[in-house]
Design a protein around this motif. Sequence first.
Motif, PDB file in Angstrom:
ATOM      1  N   VAL A  45       0.827  -1.209   0.000  1.00 11.81           N
ATOM      2  CA  VAL A  45       0.000   0.000   0.000  1.00 11.81           C
ATOM      3  C   VAL A  45       0.860   1.257   0.000  1.00 11.81           C
ATOM      4  O   VAL A  45       0.685   2.151  -0.844  1.00 11.81           O
ATOM      5  CB  VAL A  45      -0.950  -0.007   1.217  1.00 11.81           C
ATOM      6  CG1 VAL A  45      -1.692   1.319   1.328  1.00 11.81           C
ATOM      7  CG2 VAL A  45      -1.948  -1.153   1.106  1.00 11.81           C
ATOM      8  N   LEU A  46       1.798   1.353   0.944  1.00  8.97           N
ATOM      9  CA  LEU A  46       2.540   2.598   1.126  1.00  8.97           C
ATOM     10  C   LEU A  46       3.636   2.786   0.089  1.00  8.97           C
ATOM     11  O   LEU A  46       3.915   3.920  -0.318  1.00  8.97           O
ATOM     12  CB  LEU A  46       3.149   2.636   2.534  1.00  8.97           C
ATOM     13  CG  LEU A  46       2.139   2.567   3.686  1.00  8.97           C
ATOM     14  CD1 LEU A  46       2.861   2.580   5.019  1.00  8.97           C
ATOM     15  CD2 LEU A  46       1.139   3.711   3.611  1.00  8.97           C
ATOM     16  N   TYR A  47       4.278   1.715  -0.358  1.00  9.04           N
ATOM     17  CA  TYR A  47       5.361   1.818  -1.343  1.00  9.04           C
ATOM     18  C   TYR A  47       4.827   1.788  -2.775  1.00  9.04           C
ATOM     19  O   TYR A  47       5.193   2.611  -3.596  1.00  9.04           O
ATOM     20  CB  TYR A  47       6.361   0.673  -1.178  1.00  9.04           C
ATOM     21  CG  TYR A  47       7.250   0.783   0.034  1.00  9.04           C
ATOM     22  CD1 TYR A  47       7.645   2.017   0.527  1.00  9.04           C
ATOM     23  CD2 TYR A  47       7.711  -0.357   0.679  1.00  9.04           C
ATOM     24  CE1 TYR A  47       8.463   2.102   1.640  1.00  9.04           C
ATOM     25  CE2 TYR A  47       8.526  -0.273   1.780  1.00  9.04           C
ATOM     26  CZ  TYR A  47       8.906   0.959   2.270  1.00  9.04           C
ATOM     27  OH  TYR A  47       9.714   1.050   3.359  1.00  9.04           O
ATOM     28  N   ARG A  48       3.970   0.810  -3.059  1.00  9.05           N
ATOM     29  CA  ARG A  48       3.578   0.560  -4.445  1.00  9.05           C
ATOM     30  C   ARG A  48       2.186   1.074  -4.794  1.00  9.05           C
ATOM     31  O   ARG A  48       1.744   0.938  -5.932  1.00  9.05           O
ATOM     32  CB  ARG A  48       3.668  -0.937  -4.733  1.00  9.05           C
ATOM     33  CG  ARG A  48       5.080  -1.501  -4.566  1.00  9.05           C
ATOM     34  CD  ARG A  48       5.169  -2.944  -5.009  1.00  9.05           C
ATOM     35  NE  ARG A  48       4.525  -3.843  -4.087  1.00  9.05           N
ATOM     36  CZ  ARG A  48       5.114  -4.377  -3.019  1.00  9.05           C
ATOM     37  NH1 ARG A  48       6.369  -4.063  -2.737  1.00  9.05           N
ATOM     38  NH2 ARG A  48       4.466  -5.214  -2.236  1.00  9.05           N
ATOM     39  N   GLY A  49       1.488   1.643  -3.815  1.00  6.76           N
ATOM     40  CA  GLY A  49       0.178   2.220  -4.097  1.00  6.76           C
ATOM     41  C   GLY A  49      -0.891   1.210  -4.421  1.00  6.76           C
ATOM     42  O   GLY A  49      -1.819   1.504  -5.175  1.00  6.76           O
ATOM     43  N   ALA A  50      -0.802   0.008  -3.860  1.00  4.05           N
ATOM     44  CA  ALA A  50      -1.785  -1.039  -4.138  1.00  4.05           C
ATOM     45  C   ALA A  50      -3.140  -0.678  -3.548  1.00  4.05           C
ATOM     46  O   ALA A  50      -3.236  -0.010  -2.506  1.00  4.05           O
ATOM     47  CB  ALA A  50      -1.308  -2.373  -3.574  1.00  4.05           C
ATOM     48  N   GLY A  51      -4.197  -1.137  -4.197  1.00  2.31           N
ATOM     49  CA  GLY A  51      -5.550  -0.892  -3.729  1.00  2.31           C
ATOM     50  C   GLY A  51      -6.129  -2.097  -3.024  1.00  2.31           C
ATOM     51  O   GLY A  51      -5.471  -3.137  -2.860  1.00  2.31           O
ATOM     52  N   LEU A  52      -7.390  -1.969  -2.616  1.00  2.00           N
ATOM     53  CA  LEU A  52      -8.045  -3.058  -1.886  1.00  2.00           C
ATOM     54  C   LEU A  52      -8.159  -4.317  -2.729  1.00  2.00           C
ATOM     55  O   LEU A  52      -8.111  -5.435  -2.198  1.00  2.00           O
ATOM     56  CB  LEU A  52      -9.440  -2.593  -1.434  1.00  2.00           C
ATOM     57  CG  LEU A  52     -10.258  -3.591  -0.611  1.00  2.00           C
ATOM     58  CD1 LEU A  52      -9.534  -3.944   0.679  1.00  2.00           C
ATOM     59  CD2 LEU A  52     -11.642  -3.024  -0.302  1.00  2.00           C
ATOM     60  N   ASP A  53      -8.302  -4.177  -4.041  1.00  2.00           N
ATOM     61  CA  ASP A  53      -8.430  -5.343  -4.908  1.00  2.00           C
ATOM     62  C   ASP A  53      -7.166  -6.189  -4.924  1.00  2.00           C
ATOM     63  O   ASP A  53      -7.204  -7.371  -5.271  1.00  2.00           O
ATOM     64  CB  ASP A  53      -8.765  -4.897  -6.335  1.00  2.00           C
ATOM     65  CG  ASP A  53      -7.715  -3.950  -6.902  1.00  2.00           C
ATOM     66  OD1 ASP A  53      -7.162  -3.143  -6.122  1.00  2.00           O
ATOM     67  OD2 ASP A  53      -7.449  -4.005  -8.113  1.00  2.00           O
ATOM     68  N   VAL A  54      -6.040  -5.598  -4.527  1.00  2.00           N
ATOM     69  CA  VAL A  54      -4.765  -6.325  -4.497  1.00  2.00           C
ATOM     70  C   VAL A  54      -4.490  -6.916  -3.121  1.00  2.00           C
ATOM     71  O   VAL A  54      -4.008  -8.049  -3.003  1.00  2.00           O
ATOM     72  CB  VAL A  54      -3.611  -5.392  -4.927  1.00  2.00           C
ATOM     73  CG1 VAL A  54      -2.258  -6.094  -4.792  1.00  2.00           C
ATOM     74  CG2 VAL A  54      -3.812  -4.909  -6.353  1.00  2.00           C
ATOM     75  N   VAL A  55      -4.800  -6.182  -2.059  1.00  2.00           N
ATOM     76  CA  VAL A  55      -4.361  -6.576  -0.713  1.00  2.00           C
ATOM     77  C   VAL A  55      -5.451  -7.263   0.100  1.00  2.00           C
ATOM     78  O   VAL A  55      -5.192  -7.657   1.244  1.00  2.00           O
ATOM     79  CB  VAL A  55      -3.847  -5.338   0.059  1.00  2.00           C
ATOM     80  CG1 VAL A  55      -2.661  -4.717  -0.639  1.00  2.00           C
ATOM     81  CG2 VAL A  55      -4.962  -4.306   0.247  1.00  2.00           C
ATOM     82  N   TRP A  56      -6.669  -7.445  -0.450  1.00  2.00           N
ATOM     83  CA  TRP A  56      -7.725  -8.040   0.367  1.00  2.00           C
ATOM     84  C   TRP A  56      -7.401  -9.460   0.831  1.00  2.00           C
ATOM     85  O   TRP A  56      -7.797  -9.837   1.956  1.00  2.00           O
ATOM     86  CB  TRP A  56      -9.071  -8.005  -0.363  1.00  2.00           C
ATOM     87  CG  TRP A  56      -9.209  -8.970  -1.511  1.00  2.00           C
ATOM     88  CD1 TRP A  56      -9.011  -8.723  -2.820  1.00  2.00           C
ATOM     89  CD2 TRP A  56      -9.584 -10.353  -1.417  1.00  2.00           C
ATOM     90  NE1 TRP A  56      -9.234  -9.851  -3.573  1.00  2.00           N
ATOM     91  CE2 TRP A  56      -9.596 -10.865  -2.736  1.00  2.00           C
ATOM     92  CE3 TRP A  56      -9.927 -11.192  -0.361  1.00  2.00           C
ATOM     93  CZ2 TRP A  56      -9.915 -12.190  -3.006  1.00  2.00           C
ATOM     94  CZ3 TRP A  56     -10.245 -12.519  -0.628  1.00  2.00           C
ATOM     95  CH2 TRP A  56     -10.241 -13.007  -1.941  1.00  2.00           C
ATOM     96  N   PRO A  57      -6.681 -10.306   0.043  1.00  2.00           N
ATOM     97  CA  PRO A  57      -6.325 -11.623   0.600  1.00  2.00           C
ATOM     98  C   PRO A  57      -5.428 -11.513   1.836  1.00  2.00           C
ATOM     99  O   PRO A  57      -5.585 -12.282   2.792  1.00  2.00           O
ATOM    100  CB  PRO A  57      -5.604 -12.309  -0.564  1.00  2.00           C
ATOM    101  CG  PRO A  57      -6.094 -11.623  -1.793  1.00  2.00           C
ATOM    102  CD  PRO A  57      -6.263 -10.202  -1.379  1.00  2.00           C
ATOM    103  N   THR A  58      -4.504 -10.559   1.822  1.00  2.00           N
ATOM    104  CA  THR A  58      -3.638 -10.368   2.990  1.00  2.00           C
ATOM    105  C   THR A  58      -4.446  -9.911   4.194  1.00  2.00           C
ATOM    106  O   THR A  58      -4.202 -10.355   5.331  1.00  2.00           O
ATOM    107  CB  THR A  58      -2.551  -9.330   2.664  1.00  2.00           C
ATOM    108  OG1 THR A  58      -1.828  -9.749   1.508  1.00  2.00           O
ATOM    109  CG2 THR A  58      -1.581  -9.181   3.826  1.00  2.00           C
ATOM    110  N   LEU A  59      -5.415  -9.035   3.975  1.00  2.00           N
ATOM    111  CA  LEU A  59      -6.268  -8.575   5.064  1.00  2.00           C
ATOM    112  C   LEU A  59      -7.100  -9.726   5.628  1.00  2.00           C
ATOM    113  O   LEU A  59      -7.312  -9.817   6.842  1.00  2.00           O
ATOM    114  CB  LEU A  59      -7.176  -7.446   4.583  1.00  2.00           C
ATOM    115  CG  LEU A  59      -6.491  -6.130   4.212  1.00  2.00           C
ATOM    116  CD1 LEU A  59      -7.517  -5.125   3.699  1.00  2.00           C
ATOM    117  CD2 LEU A  59      -5.745  -5.545   5.401  1.00  2.00           C
ATOM    118  N   ALA A  60      -7.567 -10.605   4.744  1.00  2.00           N
ATOM    119  CA  ALA A  60      -8.353 -11.751   5.207  1.00  2.00           C
ATOM    120  C   ALA A  60      -7.508 -12.679   6.073  1.00  2.00           C
ATOM    121  O   ALA A  60      -7.966 -13.159   7.133  1.00  2.00           O
ATOM    122  CB  ALA A  60      -8.915 -12.506   4.002  1.00  2.00           C
TER     123      ALA A  60
END
Length: 374
Positions: free
Chosen positions: A334-349
């Motif tokens: 998120v902070l370095y590469r500007g990823a959105g929720l569609d990219v990081v939601w598996p990590t959040l899960a």
Amino acid sequence: MRLANIFRLGVKELRSLAADPVLVFLILYTFTYAIYAVASGANFEVSNAAVAVVDDDRSALSLRLRDAVLPPQFASVVELTAPEADAALDAGDAVFVLHIPSGFEADLLRGRDATLLLDIDATAMTQAGNGAAYLQSIIAREISAAAGRDDGMTGDLPIDLVVRSRFNPNLSSVWFNAVMQVINNVTMLSVILAGAALIREREHGTIEHLLVMPVRPAEIMAAKIWANGSVIVVASVLSLIGMVQGVLAVPIHGSLLLYTAGAVLYQFSVTALGILLATIARSMPQFGLLVIPVIVTMNLLSGSSTPLESMPVWLQKVMMLSPATHFVAFSQAVLYRGAGLDVVWPTLAILAGIGFGIFAIALARFRRKIVEMG
């Protein structure tokens, strides 16, 4: 669980925290000066490395090689004899020693094999690795120019390789250290504050007061989690805005709102971990000794200090059970590469699943402790 009880108990936790000047100072220091000191002081790039030259050739090319080694990566080149160079390496006064043999330029111009010797003090690992690459590039460029070539290479290549560094084009370690230090401090303070809150209740005798109140153990634990966790989340976001972006001028490419959501999930797991450790320890000194190896292991092996891919496979699988590993991956995306929720939601899960698991274990231990005290 009743939300009203959780809210009131959480407000009590916030008042207790505000009344402790040591913990307030620790939070302020950890997310201000500590970030600046680590980010600006612990640099990984080569800077002012000491270079010595043993020049037995005394040719125009040897002088050209010496003059090409310039600041800020390297300090001014010092010419030494061979015995003096060995002594400088032994004493740590030189990191690199370049030996230029007699007849080097003549052999090179006649097409003969020419050899240079570069001795490196490898105890300084970062400078040794990166500095050697810089010196090899400098030597190759100067030799190519002296031989009448303009491509900077000593041999023919079938490709033209162009390197572009994304997200950190200047390869500045400050950009990496600043954000990762915030993440590491979030882990450290979350565990310490939540665990210290429970032990403080026990040492001051206020836990007995809670036992006679119409509140459940889960409500007491949830209150400690939201109160201490909210303080850390707010402090980390303000640190990213004020210290990282403002003072250190490190760009944040992603959404701070998405980071905040991930930090809230992370707080759920690490504050529960702090309470779990507090149920094992019997006093604040024991808690401190128990927390140190846990925090050090989580921070060093989470990917915030060294890449997770460089670790043994079995260790990578073990660290997948740590919430810090997933939060570091989420924060970097998120902070370095500007990823959105569609990219990081598996990590959040995954982070949420680990958090509920730690919370359940900590709650079971907490209930058992309350029964013992009752």
